[in-house]
Write an enzyme that holds these catalytic residues in place. Sequence first.
Site, PDB file in Angstrom:
ATOM      1  N   ASN A 116       0.836  -1.206   0.000  1.00 54.20           N
ATOM      2  CA  ASN A 116       0.000   0.000   0.000  1.00 54.20           C
ATOM      3  C   ASN A 116       0.861   1.243   0.000  1.00 54.20           C
ATOM      4  O   ASN A 116       1.957   1.265   0.539  1.00 54.20           O
ATOM      5  CB  ASN A 116      -0.980  -0.013   1.186  1.00 54.20           C
ATOM      6  N   PHE A 120      -1.637   8.085   4.495  1.00 51.31           N
ATOM      7  CA  PHE A 120      -2.408   8.694   5.600  1.00 51.31           C
ATOM      8  C   PHE A 120      -3.645   9.453   5.108  1.00 51.31           C
ATOM      9  O   PHE A 120      -3.897  10.597   5.505  1.00 51.31           O
ATOM     10  CB  PHE A 120      -1.547   9.660   6.423  1.00 51.31           C
ATOM     11  N   SER A 185       5.746   5.019   8.873  1.00 56.67           N
ATOM     12  CA  SER A 185       5.088   4.742   7.592  1.00 56.67           C
ATOM     13  C   SER A 185       6.023   5.150   6.462  1.00 56.67           C
ATOM     14  O   SER A 185       6.595   6.235   6.482  1.00 56.67           O
ATOM     15  CB  SER A 185       3.781   5.514   7.474  1.00 56.67           C
ATOM     16  N   ASN A 187       5.075   5.889   3.499  1.00 59.18           N
ATOM     17  CA  ASN A 187       4.329   6.594   2.451  1.00 59.18           C
ATOM     18  C   ASN A 187       4.158   8.087   2.678  1.00 59.18           C
ATOM     19  O   ASN A 187       3.474   8.755   1.919  1.00 59.18           O
ATOM     20  CB  ASN A 187       2.958   5.928   2.279  1.00 59.18           C
ATOM     21  N   THR A 188       4.732   8.608   3.757  1.00 54.30           N
ATOM     22  CA  THR A 188       4.761  10.060   3.961  1.00 54.30           C
ATOM     23  C   THR A 188       6.222  10.474   3.898  1.00 54.30           C
ATOM     24  O   THR A 188       7.016  10.071   4.755  1.00 54.30           O
ATOM     25  CB  THR A 188       4.138  10.439   5.324  1.00 54.30           C
ATOM     26  N   LYS A 221       5.646   3.322  17.151  1.00 55.55           N
ATOM     27  CA  LYS A 221       5.587   2.274  16.112  1.00 55.55           C
ATOM     28  C   LYS A 221       6.768   2.432  15.175  1.00 55.55           C
ATOM     29  O   LYS A 221       6.955   3.493  14.568  1.00 55.55           O
ATOM     30  CB  LYS A 221       4.268   2.380  15.335  1.00 55.55           C
ATOM     31  N   ASN A 250       5.925  -1.726  11.432  1.00 55.78           N
ATOM     32  CA  ASN A 250       5.130  -1.200  10.326  1.00 55.78           C
ATOM     33  C   ASN A 250       5.452  -2.016   9.049  1.00 55.78           C
ATOM     34  O   ASN A 250       6.119  -3.041   9.130  1.00 55.78           O
ATOM     35  CB  ASN A 250       5.467   0.288  10.138  1.00 55.78           C
TER      36      ASN A 250
HETATM   37  C1  LIG Z   1      -3.571  -0.940   3.538  1.00 55.41           C
HETATM   38  C2  LIG Z   1      -2.756  -0.702   4.786  1.00 55.41           C
HETATM   39  C3  LIG Z   1      -2.845   0.524   5.452  1.00 55.41           C
HETATM   40  C4  LIG Z   1      -2.092   0.756   6.603  1.00 55.41           C
HETATM   41  N1  LIG Z   1      -2.200   1.964   7.251  1.00 55.41           N
HETATM   42  C5  LIG Z   1      -1.498   2.172   8.389  1.00 55.41           C
HETATM   43  C6  LIG Z   1      -1.627   3.396   9.095  1.00 55.41           C
HETATM   44  O1  LIG Z   1      -2.393   4.284   8.729  1.00 55.41           O
HETATM   45  N2  LIG Z   1      -0.873   3.559  10.215  1.00 55.41           N
HETATM   46  C7  LIG Z   1      -0.022   2.588  10.684  1.00 55.41           C
HETATM   47  O2  LIG Z   1       0.628   2.795  11.721  1.00 55.41           O
HETATM   48  N3  LIG Z   1       0.097   1.412  10.039  1.00 55.41           N
HETATM   49  C8  LIG Z   1      -0.611   1.186   8.910  1.00 55.41           C
HETATM   50  N4  LIG Z   1      -0.488  -0.007   8.263  1.00 55.41           N
HETATM   51  C9  LIG Z   1       0.443  -1.024   8.797  1.00 55.41           C
HETATM   52  C10 LIG Z   1      -0.280  -2.068   9.644  1.00 55.41           C
HETATM   53  O3  LIG Z   1      -0.860  -1.475  10.787  1.00 55.41           O
HETATM   54  C11 LIG Z   1       0.693  -3.168  10.096  1.00 55.41           C
HETATM   55  O4  LIG Z   1       1.610  -2.626  11.021  1.00 55.41           O
HETATM   56  C12 LIG Z   1       1.473  -3.773   8.945  1.00 55.41           C
HETATM   57  O5  LIG Z   1       0.646  -3.947   7.823  1.00 55.41           O
HETATM   58  C13 LIG Z   1       2.104  -5.121   9.310  1.00 55.41           C
HETATM   59  O6  LIG Z   1       1.148  -6.039   9.747  1.00 55.41           O
HETATM   60  P1  LIG Z   1       0.458  -7.127   8.760  1.00 55.41           P
HETATM   61  O7  LIG Z   1       1.561  -7.875   8.079  1.00 55.41           O
HETATM   62  O8  LIG Z   1      -0.378  -7.961   9.683  1.00 55.41           O
HETATM   63  O9  LIG Z   1      -0.378  -6.367   7.803  1.00 55.41           O
HETATM   64  C14 LIG Z   1      -1.229  -0.252   7.108  1.00 55.41           C
HETATM   65  C15 LIG Z   1      -1.165  -1.488   6.425  1.00 55.41           C
HETATM   66  C16 LIG Z   1      -1.909  -1.720   5.303  1.00 55.41           C
HETATM   67  C17 LIG Z   1      -1.805  -3.061   4.610  1.00 55.41           C
END
Ligand SMILES: Cc1cc2nc3c(=O)[nH]c(=O)nc-3n(C[C@H](O)[C@H](O)[C@H](O)COP(=O)(O)O)c2cc1C
Length: 336
Positions: A116, A120, A185, A187-188, A221, A250
């Site tokens: 992704n 934000f 993140s 993406n910022t 995080k 993350n």
């Molecule tokens: C589509 C998407 C959007 C996410 N948005 C955020 C976010 O806004 N803030 C954040 O701290 N992590 C965000 N994450 C990260 C998840 O909270 C998580 O830490 C990360 O995906 C690893 O866990 P997973 O392998 O179970 O997905 C996002 C992940 C995905 C896939």
Amino acid sequence: MLNLYERVLRPLLFSLEAETAHHFIIASLHRASHFNFALRALKQFTPPSKPKTLFGLTFPNPIGLAAGLDKNGIALPAWEALGFGFIEIGTVTAMAQPGNPKPRIFRLLAQQAVINRLGFNNDGADAIAVRLHGLRESGRWPAVPVGINIGKSRTTPLERATDDYLYSFRLLRDFADYITLNVSSPNTPGLRELQEPAALSRLLHAIGSEPEPVAKPLVVKISPDLSPVELESILAACEENGVAGIIATNTTLDHVSIPSELDEQGGLSGAPLREKSSALVRSIAANSKIPVIASGGICDAESAREKFEAGAQLVQLYTGFVYRGPGLLREIMEKL
Ligand SMILES: Cc1cc2nc3c(=O)[nH]c(=O)nc-3n(C[C@H](O)[C@H](O)[C@H](O)COP(=O)(O)O)c2cc1C
């Protein structure tokens, strides 16, 4: 054996573009959050309770919803009904923002992964504070701990990041059982620079110095792409500033496991992240007493067990939940 979600709902959802499916699910859970009969129906998924205390909070079970699934905090009662032991909303930024151009969420089915680059997209701290206030007034506030994850608005320059975080922190802290500072993140642009020791210490010190009637646990995080030296200095900054917990991790920018024809720019999550994030959890547990909430590649009981064996106190789901549905919570709790 595939569960009901995997057999029936997932094929329908996966026939839709990823973000459209996401909005459909979130909107459905938002609607369900208003009706007791709908919440009762969701409660059939609730896993057996296994309470855990951390940061002075009681978690009915150690499996939480990771940030990003409910960025705007619109479906809290439904997440509780589905059986999550805690719910993290956000990332919320001081200013409302649309995020990056679409498409910006990509499923990689064979890899059980997602990439992704949302950036934000969220309603902003003011609107979300009003929404949370309304939920509290309605009497539907969940009984499980709620974390609020905050980050920097895209248009705020890095030098003014602390003010941006403080703005959201002041508006949202009353609603949160814990606050997560997202400095990881991908993406910022520039956000991950806030993991550098001086910048992180400044941010933690500013937030920690806020006068508060009731101090809320502060959680940081972090990225899975840190070197051992970088991790060491982050742990030192967190310890010096009384950070209550670390969320590891993350999404990753390491896409080596992804075939080039499927690759996209953005943060990779799901199964390919599992080992890297478990290694970081292990390393934090070995080098610090700060409790760890593990996130990254949990898609079955075995990968959840790996996080607890690595030293995690709690875990969070995102991509695994997208692929396996609510049955994943019960599967993990029954096999742990
Ligand atoms: C589509 C998407 C959007 C996410 N948005 C955020 C976010 O806004 N803030 C954040 O701290 N992590 C965000 N994450 C990260 C998840 O909270 C998580 O830490 C990360 O995906 C690893 O866990 P997973 O392998 O179970 O997905 C996002 C992940 C995905 C896939």
